[in-house]
Design a protein around this motif. Structure first.
Motif, PDB file in Angstrom:
ATOM      1  N   SER A   2       0.876  -1.187  -0.039  1.00 43.20           N
ATOM      2  CA  SER A   2       0.047  -0.129   0.076  1.00 43.20           C
ATOM      3  C   SER A   2       0.837   1.222  -0.158  1.00 43.20           C
ATOM      4  N   LYS A   3       0.207   2.391  -0.407  1.00 40.12           N
ATOM      5  CA  LYS A   3       0.983   3.694  -0.125  1.00 40.12           C
ATOM      6  C   LYS A   3       1.250   4.166   1.207  1.00 40.12           C
ATOM      7  N   ILE A   4       2.464   4.744   1.234  1.00 43.81           N
ATOM      8  CA  ILE A   4       3.162   5.261   2.159  1.00 43.81           C
ATOM      9  C   ILE A   4       2.789   6.572   2.460  1.00 43.81           C
ATOM     10  N   LYS A   5       2.166   7.047   3.472  1.00 40.85           N
ATOM     11  CA  LYS A   5       1.729   8.391   3.994  1.00 40.85           C
ATOM     12  C   LYS A   5       2.373   8.920   5.041  1.00 40.85           C
ATOM     13  N   LEU A   6       2.989  10.158   5.139  1.00 37.63           N
ATOM     14  CA  LEU A   6       3.537  10.940   6.208  1.00 37.63           C
ATOM     15  C   LEU A   6       2.361  11.849   6.845  1.00 37.63           C
ATOM     16  N   ARG A   7       2.652  11.534   8.269  1.00 40.98           N
ATOM     17  CA  ARG A   7       1.789  12.213   9.111  1.00 40.98           C
ATOM     18  C   ARG A   7       2.651  13.006   9.915  1.00 40.98           C
ATOM     19  N   TYR A   8       2.177  14.276  10.442  1.00 42.48           N
ATOM     20  CA  TYR A   8       2.635  15.177  11.145  1.00 42.48           C
ATOM     21  C   TYR A   8       1.895  15.539  12.739  1.00 42.48           C
ATOM     22  N   LYS A   9       0.708  14.902  12.502  1.00 43.83           N
ATOM     23  CA  LYS A   9      -0.138  15.365  13.871  1.00 43.83           C
ATOM     24  C   LYS A   9       0.155  14.078  14.806  1.00 43.83           C
ATOM     25  N   HIS A  49       6.672  23.816  22.452  1.00 40.23           N
ATOM     26  CA  HIS A  49       7.638  24.528  22.174  1.00 40.23           C
ATOM     27  C   HIS A  49       9.081  24.029  22.463  1.00 40.23           C
ATOM     28  N   SER A  50       8.904  22.533  22.601  1.00 34.32           N
ATOM     29  CA  SER A  50      10.031  21.981  23.052  1.00 34.32           C
ATOM     30  C   SER A  50      11.301  22.116  21.995  1.00 34.32           C
ATOM     31  N   GLY A  51      10.826  22.427  20.915  1.00 37.58           N
ATOM     32  CA  GLY A  51      12.091  22.240  19.748  1.00 37.58           C
ATOM     33  C   GLY A  51      12.133  20.763  18.898  1.00 37.58           C
ATOM     34  N   TYR A  52      11.396  19.830  19.423  1.00 34.78           N
ATOM     35  CA  TYR A  52      11.156  18.732  18.540  1.00 34.78           C
ATOM     36  C   TYR A  52      10.307  18.677  17.725  1.00 34.78           C
ATOM     37  N   TYR A  53      10.625  17.759  16.534  1.00 30.77           N
ATOM     38  CA  TYR A  53       9.469  17.690  15.574  1.00 30.77           C
ATOM     39  C   TYR A  53       9.533  16.084  15.040  1.00 30.77           C
ATOM     40  N   PHE A  54       8.523  15.445  14.935  1.00 27.65           N
ATOM     41  CA  PHE A  54       8.286  14.386  14.321  1.00 27.65           C
ATOM     42  C   PHE A  54       7.385  14.270  13.194  1.00 27.65           C
ATOM     43  N   VAL A  55       8.028  13.102  12.110  1.00 22.40           N
ATOM     44  CA  VAL A  55       7.071  12.948  10.945  1.00 22.40           C
ATOM     45  C   VAL A  55       6.865  11.305  11.105  1.00 22.40           C
ATOM     46  N   MET A  63       1.718   2.567  11.738  1.00 23.73           N
ATOM     47  CA  MET A  63       2.780   3.422  11.712  1.00 23.73           C
ATOM     48  C   MET A  63       4.046   2.379  11.483  1.00 23.73           C
ATOM     49  N   VAL A  64       4.593   2.620  10.275  1.00 24.07           N
ATOM     50  CA  VAL A  64       5.963   1.791   9.952  1.00 24.07           C
ATOM     51  C   VAL A  64       7.219   2.372  10.457  1.00 24.07           C
ATOM     52  N   GLY A  65       7.123   3.793  10.449  1.00 29.33           N
ATOM     53  CA  GLY A  65       8.381   4.340  10.767  1.00 29.33           C
ATOM     54  C   GLY A  65       8.312   5.799  11.340  1.00 29.33           C
ATOM     55  N   TYR A  66       9.330   6.426  11.550  1.00 28.90           N
ATOM     56  CA  TYR A  66       9.483   7.727  12.310  1.00 28.90           C
ATOM     57  C   TYR A  66      10.467   8.503  12.246  1.00 28.90           C
ATOM     58  N   ALA A  67      10.639   9.793  12.289  1.00 23.25           N
ATOM     59  CA  ALA A  67      11.799  10.446  12.453  1.00 23.25           C
ATOM     60  C   ALA A  67      11.559  11.581  13.356  1.00 23.25           C
ATOM     61  N   SER A  68      12.613  11.979  14.138  1.00 25.30           N
ATOM     62  CA  SER A  68      12.555  13.225  14.960  1.00 25.30           C
ATOM     63  C   SER A  68      13.791  14.065  14.620  1.00 25.30           C
ATOM     64  N   TRP A  69      13.540  15.324  14.917  1.00 20.85           N
ATOM     65  CA  TRP A  69      14.650  16.044  14.793  1.00 20.85           C
ATOM     66  C   TRP A  69      14.393  17.487  15.548  1.00 20.85           C
ATOM     67  N   GLY A  70      15.442  18.169  15.564  1.00 16.49           N
ATOM     68  CA  GLY A  70      15.409  19.622  16.288  1.00 16.49           C
ATOM     69  C   GLY A  70      16.567  20.593  15.804  1.00 16.49           C
ATOM     70  N   LYS A  71      16.256  21.825  16.156  1.00 13.45           N
ATOM     71  CA  LYS A  71      17.381  22.825  15.999  1.00 13.45           C
ATOM     72  C   LYS A  71      18.384  22.589  17.055  1.00 13.45           C
ATOM     73  N   ASP A  72      19.523  22.668  16.716  1.00 15.24           N
ATOM     74  CA  ASP A  72      20.905  22.735  17.789  1.00 15.24           C
ATOM     75  C   ASP A  72      20.813  24.229  18.351  1.00 15.24           C
ATOM     76  N   GLU A  73      20.196  24.438  19.354  1.00  3.43           N
ATOM     77  CA  GLU A  73      20.179  25.737  20.042  1.00  3.43           C
ATOM     78  C   GLU A  73      21.398  26.468  20.372  1.00  3.43           C
ATOM     79  N   GLN A  74      22.392  25.645  20.309  1.00  5.78           N
ATOM     80  CA  GLN A  74      23.729  26.455  20.470  1.00  5.78           C
ATOM     81  C   GLN A  74      24.367  26.846  19.280  1.00  5.78           C
ATOM     82  N   THR A  75      23.650  26.843  18.081  1.00 10.25           N
ATOM     83  CA  THR A  75      24.307  27.067  16.866  1.00 10.25           C
ATOM     84  C   THR A  75      23.272  28.030  16.097  1.00 10.25           C
ATOM     85  N   PHE A  76      23.898  28.425  14.981  1.00 11.12           N
ATOM     86  CA  PHE A  76      22.947  29.632  14.217  1.00 11.12           C
ATOM     87  C   PHE A  76      21.753  28.828  13.404  1.00 11.12           C
TER      88      PHE A  76
END
Length: 160
Positions: A2-9, A49-55, A63-76
């Motif tokens: 089946s088709k893979i869909k991405l979800r952010y909620k 406002h944690s700065g963490y994001y998920f897809v 759900m067959v996979g996920y990724a999580s990321w965020g800004k390194d607040e010590q960098t520009f």
């Protein structure tokens, strides 16, 4: 397949259970690492406002996979990929590629100049390291015995 869909909620309880299940299915992550991935998820859920994001990657309603990321607040304008995981029964189906491409597109919109990824030097992670290298990431550092004797910290980076 089946088709893979991405979800952010985020669906709090259901996603938390799926993240744990996917982490276990990979055979890569230790109990401590799975616990840490759940702590990142919980922080994201409890603080918008944690700065963490998920897809989340889904086939049908699973759900067959996920990724999580965020800004390194010590960098520009550098970001870090915290987690990317695909259920073992769906590996090598293009889900990881879809997830990392989406992360890169998302952080470009947030003004990112580069993305950093930390992974393990253990042999079981060789396919993971190949995956990053095949996606244009350069190995920036190899810190021997970082996590434990024989387990290096490997850092990858990519300018976006």
């Amino acid at each position: 397949m089946s088709k893979i869909k991405l979800r952010y909620k985020i669906r709090k309880k259901k996603d938390r259970v799926a993240i744990k299940k996917i982490g276990k299915s990979t055979g890569f992550f230790t109990k401590k690492e799975i616990k840490l991935s759940l702590e990142v998820f919980d922080e994201c859920v409890s603080d918008s406002h944690s700065g963490y994001y998920f897809v989340f990657a889904e086939i049908g309603k699973r759900m067959v996979g996920y990724a999580s990321w965020g800004k390194d607040e010590q960098t520009f304008n550098s970001f870090e990929l915290y987690w990317i995981a695909v259920d073992d029964s769906y590996r090598n189906c293009g889900i990881g590629k879809l997830l990392i491409e989406d992360v890169e597109a998302s952080i470009r919109k947030l003004g990112a100049a580069q993305l950093f990824i930390e992974t393990s030097g253990r042999e079981v992670y060789e396919p993971t390291r190949y995956f990053y290298e095949h996606r244009g990431y350069a190995q920036s550092a190899w810190l021997s015995d970082y996590y434990s004797p024989g387990d290096a910290l490997v850092i990858y980076s990519k300018r976006l």
